[in-house]
Write a protein that holds these residues in place. Structure first.
Motif, PDB file in Angstrom:
ATOM      1  N   GLU A 140      -0.113   4.740   9.977  1.00 27.66           N
ATOM      2  CA  GLU A 140       0.402   3.941  10.757  1.00 27.66           C
ATOM      3  C   GLU A 140      -0.516   2.714  11.300  1.00 27.66           C
ATOM      4  OE1 GLU A 140       1.187   6.894  14.125  1.00 27.66           O
ATOM      5  OE2 GLU A 140       2.992   7.203  13.207  1.00 27.66           O
ATOM      6  N   LYS A 141      -1.879   3.092  11.064  1.00 24.51           N
ATOM      7  CA  LYS A 141      -2.972   2.063  11.181  1.00 24.51           C
ATOM      8  C   LYS A 141      -2.888   1.128  10.109  1.00 24.51           C
ATOM      9  CE  LYS A 141      -8.225   1.769  11.722  1.00 24.51           C
ATOM     10  NZ  LYS A 141      -9.379   2.551  11.475  1.00 24.51           N
ATOM     11  N   GLU A 142      -2.562   1.651   9.010  1.00 24.63           N
ATOM     12  CA  GLU A 142      -2.660   0.904   7.281  1.00 24.63           C
ATOM     13  C   GLU A 142      -1.421   0.093   7.329  1.00 24.63           C
ATOM     14  OE1 GLU A 142      -5.170   0.171   5.441  1.00 24.63           O
ATOM     15  OE2 GLU A 142      -6.805   1.489   6.340  1.00 24.63           O
ATOM     16  N   ASN A 143      -0.449   0.165   8.288  1.00 21.47           N
ATOM     17  CA  ASN A 143       1.071  -0.252   8.181  1.00 21.47           C
ATOM     18  C   ASN A 143       1.546   0.086   7.056  1.00 21.47           C
ATOM     19  OD1 ASN A 143       1.010  -1.672  10.876  1.00 21.47           O
ATOM     20  ND2 ASN A 143      -0.409  -3.322   9.826  1.00 21.47           N
ATOM     21  N   ILE A 144       1.520   1.276   6.608  1.00 16.51           N
ATOM     22  CA  ILE A 144       2.037   1.900   5.370  1.00 16.51           C
ATOM     23  C   ILE A 144       3.417   2.569   5.895  1.00 16.51           C
ATOM     24  CG2 ILE A 144       2.010   3.396   3.336  1.00 16.51           C
ATOM     25  CD1 ILE A 144      -1.026   3.140   3.472  1.00 16.51           C
ATOM     26  N   PRO A 145       4.567   2.071   5.434  1.00 16.45           N
ATOM     27  CA  PRO A 145       5.933   2.665   5.669  1.00 16.45           C
ATOM     28  C   PRO A 145       6.027   3.950   5.288  1.00 16.45           C
ATOM     29  CG  PRO A 145       6.328   0.926   4.109  1.00 16.45           C
ATOM     30  CD  PRO A 145       4.724   1.013   4.440  1.00 16.45           C
ATOM     31  N   ALA A 146       6.897   4.781   5.817  1.00 23.74           N
ATOM     32  CA  ALA A 146       7.065   6.317   5.610  1.00 23.74           C
ATOM     33  C   ALA A 146       7.663   6.423   4.093  1.00 23.74           C
ATOM     34  CB  ALA A 146       7.942   6.840   6.483  1.00 23.74           C
TER      35      ALA A 146
ATOM     36  N   LYS B 127       1.021  -1.238   0.068  1.00 25.25           N
ATOM     37  CA  LYS B 127       0.004  -0.116   0.049  1.00 25.25           C
ATOM     38  C   LYS B 127       1.048   1.082   0.102  1.00 25.25           C
ATOM     39  CE  LYS B 127      -4.108  -1.907   2.214  1.00 25.25           C
ATOM     40  NZ  LYS B 127      -4.982  -1.437   3.262  1.00 25.25           N
ATOM     41  N   THR B 128       0.299   2.170  -0.843  1.00 24.20           N
ATOM     42  CA  THR B 128       1.262   3.512  -1.002  1.00 24.20           C
ATOM     43  C   THR B 128       0.145   4.627  -0.708  1.00 24.20           C
ATOM     44  OG1 THR B 128       2.864   2.669  -2.305  1.00 24.20           O
ATOM     45  CG2 THR B 128       2.544   4.875  -2.774  1.00 24.20           C
TER      46      THR B 128
ATOM     47  N   LEU C 218       6.438  16.383   9.100  1.00 18.50           N
ATOM     48  CA  LEU C 218       6.927  15.731   7.848  1.00 18.50           C
ATOM     49  C   LEU C 218       8.441  15.157   7.803  1.00 18.50           C
ATOM     50  CD1 LEU C 218       4.918  15.223   5.355  1.00 18.50           C
ATOM     51  CD2 LEU C 218       6.365  16.874   4.034  1.00 18.50           C
ATOM     52  N   LYS C 219       9.162  15.917   8.357  1.00 17.54           N
ATOM     53  CA  LYS C 219      10.638  15.803   8.246  1.00 17.54           C
ATOM     54  C   LYS C 219      10.890  14.396   9.285  1.00 17.54           C
ATOM     55  CE  LYS C 219      15.228  17.512   9.305  1.00 17.54           C
ATOM     56  NZ  LYS C 219      15.947  18.779  10.090  1.00 17.54           N
ATOM     57  N   ILE C 220      10.370  14.591  10.255  1.00 20.16           N
ATOM     58  CA  ILE C 220      10.345  13.491  11.432  1.00 20.16           C
ATOM     59  C   ILE C 220       9.784  12.085  10.733  1.00 20.16           C
ATOM     60  CG2 ILE C 220       9.480  12.878  13.783  1.00 20.16           C
ATOM     61  CD1 ILE C 220       9.828  15.616  14.448  1.00 20.16           C
ATOM     62  N   TRP C 221       8.608  12.399  10.218  1.00 16.95           N
ATOM     63  CA  TRP C 221       7.742  11.056   9.709  1.00 16.95           C
ATOM     64  C   TRP C 221       8.758  10.463   8.561  1.00 16.95           C
ATOM     65  CZ3 TRP C 221       2.676  11.876   6.656  1.00 16.95           C
ATOM     66  CH2 TRP C 221       2.016  10.808   6.276  1.00 16.95           C
ATOM     67  N   LYS C 222       9.617  11.399   7.829  1.00 13.14           N
ATOM     68  CA  LYS C 222      10.382  10.815   6.727  1.00 13.14           C
ATOM     69  C   LYS C 222       9.572  10.454   5.470  1.00 13.14           C
ATOM     70  CE  LYS C 222      14.301   9.702   9.530  1.00 13.14           C
ATOM     71  NZ  LYS C 222      15.182   8.828  10.173  1.00 13.14           N
ATOM     72  N   ALA C 223       8.441  10.922   5.389  1.00  6.22           N
ATOM     73  CA  ALA C 223       7.550  10.701   4.149  1.00  6.22           C
ATOM     74  C   ALA C 223       8.241  11.339   3.061  1.00  6.22           C
ATOM     75  CB  ALA C 223       6.217  11.226   4.303  1.00  6.22           C
ATOM     76  N   LYS C 224       7.992  10.895   1.781  1.00  6.10           N
ATOM     77  CA  LYS C 224       8.406  11.382   0.633  1.00  6.10           C
ATOM     78  C   LYS C 224       7.875  12.561  -0.030  1.00  6.10           C
ATOM     79  CE  LYS C 224      11.668   8.128   0.615  1.00  6.10           C
ATOM     80  NZ  LYS C 224      12.892   8.649   1.029  1.00  6.10           N
ATOM     81  N   GLY C 225       8.361  13.508  -0.693  1.00 10.76           N
ATOM     82  CA  GLY C 225       7.724  14.763  -1.179  1.00 10.76           C
ATOM     83  C   GLY C 225       8.398  15.520  -2.338  1.00 10.76           C
ATOM     84  N   ILE C 226       7.821  16.166  -2.937  1.00 10.73           N
ATOM     85  CA  ILE C 226       8.399  16.934  -3.906  1.00 10.73           C
ATOM     86  C   ILE C 226       8.288  18.498  -3.736  1.00 10.73           C
ATOM     87  CG2 ILE C 226       7.958  15.417  -5.862  1.00 10.73           C
ATOM     88  CD1 ILE C 226       5.753  17.018  -6.969  1.00 10.73           C
TER      89      ILE C 226
ATOM     90  N   GLU D 177      -1.042  15.510  11.312  1.00 11.54           N
ATOM     91  CA  GLU D 177      -1.251  14.343  12.230  1.00 11.54           C
ATOM     92  C   GLU D 177      -2.072  13.147  12.191  1.00 11.54           C
ATOM     93  OE1 GLU D 177       0.044  17.220  16.183  1.00 11.54           O
ATOM     94  OE2 GLU D 177      -1.948  16.993  15.494  1.00 11.54           O
ATOM     95  N   ALA D 178      -3.162  13.672  11.636  1.00 11.48           N
ATOM     96  CA  ALA D 178      -4.551  12.724  11.342  1.00 11.48           C
ATOM     97  C   ALA D 178      -4.116  11.643  10.386  1.00 11.48           C
ATOM     98  CB  ALA D 178      -5.931  13.326  10.970  1.00 11.48           C
TER      99      ALA D 178
END
Length: 275
Positions: free
Chosen positions: A36-42, A14-15, A65-73, A29-30
């Motif tokens: 996290e609930k869906e077990n989708i890694p950062a 899942k992405t 967003l930085k702490i989460w380490k999600a990707k972005g453009i 935050e939501a």
């Protein structure tokens, strides 16, 4: 100017796709809680840009967003902030209501962001590419050619087709316009997950994101509503510095104006989103 493109390689599982965080910390935050609930890694969480915007907590939002380490453009806002520009680069018509509002929220955001946050935003690429269930995808903000291009569902397919041809992609994941939609033609998919920082002009305070799923070996996508503490977001925006109209939109789900919208999308104001 050369574009900075980061290839994420092959993504599996899942992405999560989202955009337009607009300094809305409560929505981010939501959404992080959903991941996290869906077990989708950062590394499978992707933002289409405009992390900073209309709401009251730009610094906290960027840092989360930085702490989460999600990707972005980079969205147009991040580009302008990085260049210490005087305006948001949203391509609003000069003298329009949106243009007037940007003269409030953009300098507010500039005043709140730390050097650390500006430096983090500068690390973001113009585009992300990845392969998913055998399909080549690219993440853009407006479109590939113009970060501030407004692409809607009603936008001529020929315009979208030029993007597919140029990028040699099967899937384009885009942001900027503020409305979620998907359109498939000639075995190509244009997918806008919507934004989480502002409602979609549909009369609901909920916001939108999307999820890719490859569990059956094929790429499937789904659009989702996000519930969050919008009353707190609204309260924080009533600080005497940000546009009151945007604070009201957080509650009502109705945009103050439809200046940027084509006739088709403008006519759907308040009628809900059909996907």
């Amino acid at each position: 100017m050369d574009k900075k493109i980061t290839d994420l390689g092959v993504l599996k599982g899942k992405t999560l796709l989202f955009g337009g965080v607009y300094s809305n910390l409560q929505a981010l935050e939501a959404l992080k809680a959903i991941a996290e609930k869906e077990n989708i890694p950062a590394e499978n969480c992707i933002c289409t840009g405009d992390i900073v915007g209309y709401c009251a907590q730009p610094e906290e939002t960027v840092q989360l967003l930085k702490i989460w380490k999600a990707k972005g453009i980079l969205g147009n806002v991040e580009i302008q902030l990085g260049e210490n520009a005087e305006d948001c680069g949203c391509d609003f018509t000069e003298g329009s209501r949106c243009d007037g509002f940007s003269k409030l929220w953009y300098p507010f955001a500039q005043s709140k962001l730390s050097k650390n946050s500006i430096e983090y935003l500068a690390t973001l690429p113009d585009h992300l590419t990845f392969t998913y269930a055998g399909k080549k995808a690219i993440v853009v903000h407006g479109d590939y050619f113009n970060v501030s291009e407004f692409i809607f569902k009603s936008t001529d397919w020929e315009i979208k087709a030029k993007n597919f041809k140029k990028t040699q992609s099967d899937v384009i994941i885009a942001g900027h316009c503020g409305l979620p939609f998907n359109q498939e033609k000639d075995d190509k998919l244009w997918l806008n997950p919507g934004v989480i920082g502002m409602p979609a002009n549909d009369g609901s305070p909920q916001v939108w994101y999307a999820i890719l799923d490859d569990s059956n070996g094929e790429m499937k996508f789904s659009h989702h509503n996000l519930d969050y503490n919008y009353k707190l977001t609204n309260k924080l925006m009533q600080n005497g510095l940000l546009p009151e109209e945007y604070a009201r939109t957080i509650i009502t789900g109705i945009w103050d104006n439809t200046e940027i919208l084509p006739a088709v999308e403008s006519g759907l104001q308040g009628f809900g989103i059909t996907l």
